[in-house]
Design a protein around this motif. Structure first.
Motif, PDB file in Angstrom:
ATOM      1  N   THR A 238      -7.805   5.919  -1.340  1.00 47.54           N
ATOM      2  CA  THR A 238      -6.370   5.656  -1.407  1.00 47.54           C
ATOM      3  C   THR A 238      -5.639   6.707  -0.574  1.00 47.54           C
ATOM      4  OG1 THR A 238      -6.109   7.096  -3.322  1.00 47.54           O
ATOM      5  CG2 THR A 238      -6.637   4.765  -3.757  1.00 47.54           C
ATOM      6  N   TYR A 239      -4.341   6.530  -0.446  1.00 41.76           N
ATOM      7  CA  TYR A 239      -3.547   7.527   0.272  1.00 41.76           C
ATOM      8  C   TYR A 239      -3.691   8.897  -0.381  1.00 41.76           C
ATOM      9  CZ  TYR A 239       0.525  10.191   1.767  1.00 41.76           C
ATOM     10  OH  TYR A 239       1.354  11.180   2.229  1.00 41.76           O
ATOM     11  N   GLU A 240      -3.667   8.918  -1.709  1.00 42.73           N
ATOM     12  CA  GLU A 240      -3.769  10.185  -2.423  1.00 42.73           C
ATOM     13  C   GLU A 240      -5.139  10.844  -2.201  1.00 42.73           C
ATOM     14  OE1 GLU A 240      -0.501   7.873  -3.830  1.00 42.73           O
ATOM     15  OE2 GLU A 240      -2.641   7.336  -3.755  1.00 42.73           O
ATOM     16  N   HIS A 264      -1.333  -0.949   2.968  1.00 42.39           N
ATOM     17  CA  HIS A 264      -0.572  -1.749   2.006  1.00 42.39           C
ATOM     18  C   HIS A 264       0.778  -1.076   1.814  1.00 42.39           C
ATOM     19  CE1 HIS A 264       0.697  -3.505  -1.868  1.00 42.39           C
ATOM     20  NE2 HIS A 264      -0.073  -4.535  -1.524  1.00 42.39           N
ATOM     21  N   HIS A 265       1.823  -1.881   1.619  1.00 45.49           N
ATOM     22  CA  HIS A 265       3.164  -1.304   1.568  1.00 45.49           C
ATOM     23  C   HIS A 265       3.377  -0.400   0.355  1.00 45.49           C
ATOM     24  CE1 HIS A 265       3.357  -5.111  -0.650  1.00 45.49           C
ATOM     25  NE2 HIS A 265       4.354  -4.599  -1.350  1.00 45.49           N
ATOM     26  N   ARG A 266       2.549  -0.547  -0.690  1.00 47.83           N
ATOM     27  CA  ARG A 266       2.691   0.346  -1.846  1.00 47.83           C
ATOM     28  C   ARG A 266       1.637   1.454  -1.852  1.00 47.83           C
ATOM     29  NH1 ARG A 266       4.527  -4.413  -4.488  1.00 47.83           N
ATOM     30  NH2 ARG A 266       2.420  -5.013  -5.136  1.00 47.83           N
ATOM     31  N   ASN A 267       0.631   1.324  -1.034  1.00 51.64           N
ATOM     32  CA  ASN A 267      -0.331   2.405  -0.858  1.00 51.64           C
ATOM     33  C   ASN A 267      -0.873   2.308   0.565  1.00 51.64           C
ATOM     34  OD1 ASN A 267      -2.637   4.170  -0.809  1.00 51.64           O
ATOM     35  ND2 ASN A 267      -2.646   4.111  -3.041  1.00 51.64           N
ATOM     36  N   PRO A 268      -0.391   3.175   1.452  1.00 52.74           N
ATOM     37  CA  PRO A 268      -0.766   3.062   2.869  1.00 52.74           C
ATOM     38  C   PRO A 268      -2.202   3.446   3.175  1.00 52.74           C
ATOM     39  CG  PRO A 268       0.576   5.001   2.525  1.00 52.74           C
ATOM     40  CD  PRO A 268       0.558   4.268   1.214  1.00 52.74           C
TER      41      PRO A 268
END
Length: 436
Positions: A238-240, A264-268
């Motif tokens: 994930t981005y994190e 993804h717009h909620r998790n790049p």
């Protein structure tokens, strides 16, 4: 860190010549510009020399003056992800003498494409293959001479610490997780992860691994402390998770967008780290501009997001330079076929892309025509930017005084389809090794 890959001084020519060549009437790559300027190189030292000091201080005249007729004089191209070429796959288990001979043959062919230095890539394999092949792919160092062709900058281990859901064509049966650094030692071999001298650097230059698998993120500092680049790739991060890997020392992303969680717009996802806050350095990233791996607009978006990190790579397989057809391919213990049609490679019986068979200069031309970037911007992605990623600023990828005299002479062919850069000549350590 000091660079230990530079060529050793050559013997002075017996005929009394000084080994100096002057290039004139050329446009040389300097930063983001093509500058009308002469360039002097010395084949004895293998270096670019300061012309004013040679002429005015030491009263030296060049042995040869070459008029390039306005053509481009660029640093030699640097390839950061090459799985093989001209019929030889680095991920092949052979007798040591045979393997070494195949590498030498590849180096002499590869330099003709404009690539003067590269990072040979081994895909996910069993431990035995890494331990037997990596010593042959170590940085060429002081053993390299111009006539050897392209120079290895150290190996790239793409796996086997990858996500099994983002394996691409990597054999999922050989994938592993690392809980401690001992797991990396067990896989690659202790001697391939460290070096006792600058004369013989660590064979491994870069490792691609999924940071979310096992304890890999926690192991990044120990990897990078050994002078090995950690690259995020083949990952569900994930981005994190990707941000945590960058915070731990990851400085590269392997073939951005391919074999990773999509934007993804909620998790790049991994792509999102290119837009990170300035408190952490944004990583470099590889882009395959072969027209198959990525849409041209996707490439343009990535470049605009972080132009200073943009590196063109081929991800090319051993089918580079071979005619179209079906070729046997051994992946671990499984044998199948790769279907080659132009630059497109597909694993037989699937729709999976199996690397590419494009050359790096073709990727540069594609990027030029798809992005609207300038010629200097496109060449930067295969010269100074990869050199910076590899820690070789001022030595490779530039035309600065004292840098290795690795050069490529390019012509521009313009047509209705755009611009094509063509390799006319290649010089390695100040010696011409290819002339089209």
């Amino acid at each position: 860190m000091p660079h230990s890959l530079s060529s050793s001084p050559k013997s002075i020519p017996a005929d009394g010549r000084n080994g100096i060549t002057k290039f004139t009437n050329c446009r040389i790559l300097k930063g983001t510009e093509l500058v009308d300027k002469d360039l002097w190189v010395n084949s004895v030292t293998g270096k670019i020399i300061r012309s004013q000091a040679a002429f005015y201080d030491n009263f030296i005249l060049p042995d040869e003056v070459i008029n390039l007729g306005g053509r481009i004089l660029s640093p030699g191209l640097i390839e950061c992800q090459l799985n093989g070429a001209f019929g030889f796959n680095f991920s092949t288990l052979l007798e040591p003498a045979v393997y070494a001979k195949k590498v030498k043959e590849l180096n002499k062919q590869l330099v003709k494409t404009g690539v003067t230095a590269y990072v040979p890539t081994i895909t996910s394999q069993r431990s035995e293959l890494y331990k037997r092949t990596l010593p042959h792919l170590a940085p060429s160092g002081y053993l390299q001479i111009a006539e050897d062709g392209a120079e290895s900058l150290g190996a790239h281990c793409e796996g086997p610490f990858l996500s099994p859901t983002k394996n691409g064509v990597h054999n999922v049966d050989v994938l592993r997780e690392a809980e401690s650094f001992a797991d990396l030692v067990d896989c690659y071999g202790a001697s391939n992860l460290s070096s006792d001298s600058t004369l013989y650097p660590t064979p491994i230059k870069m490792i691609t691994a999924a940071p979310e698998c096992g304890q890999m993120t926690k192991l990044i500092p120990e990897i990078t402390s050994r002078g090995i680049i950690y690259s995020i790739g083949h990952s569900e991060a994930t981005y994190e998770e990707a941000s945590a890997a960058v915070g731990a020392g990851a400085t590269m992303i392997t073939h951005l967008f391919n074999a990773m969680r999509p934007l993804h717009h909620r998790n790049p996802g991994i792509f999102g780290v290119l837009g990170m806050a300035e408190s952490l350095p944004r990583p470099y990233f590889g882009i395959i501009a072969d027209g198959e791996h990525l849409h041209p607009t996707t490439i343009k978006i990535a470049f605009n997001a972080h132009p200073d990190g943009f590196i063109l790579v081929t991800d090319s397989m051993h089918l580079v330079g071979l005619p179209d057809g079906a070729y046997q391919w051994t992946n671990g213990e499984d044998t199948s076929h790769i279907l080659k049609k132009g630059n497109k490679l597909i694993l037989e019986g699937t729709d999976r892309i199996a690397g590419s068979s494009i050359t790096l200069i073709e990727c540069v031309s594609n990027f030029l025509n798809w992005s609207g970037a300038s010629v200097p911007q496109a060449l930067k992605a295969v010269t100074s930017t990869p050199a910076a990623m590899l820690g070789l600023q001022g030595i490779k990828g530039c035309l600065d005084d004292g840098a290795d005299a690795d050069l490529v002479v390019l012509s521009e062919k313009r047509s209705a389809n755009g611009v094509e850069l063509v390799v006319d000549e290649v010089w390695k350590f100040g010696t011409k090794v290819f002339n089209r």
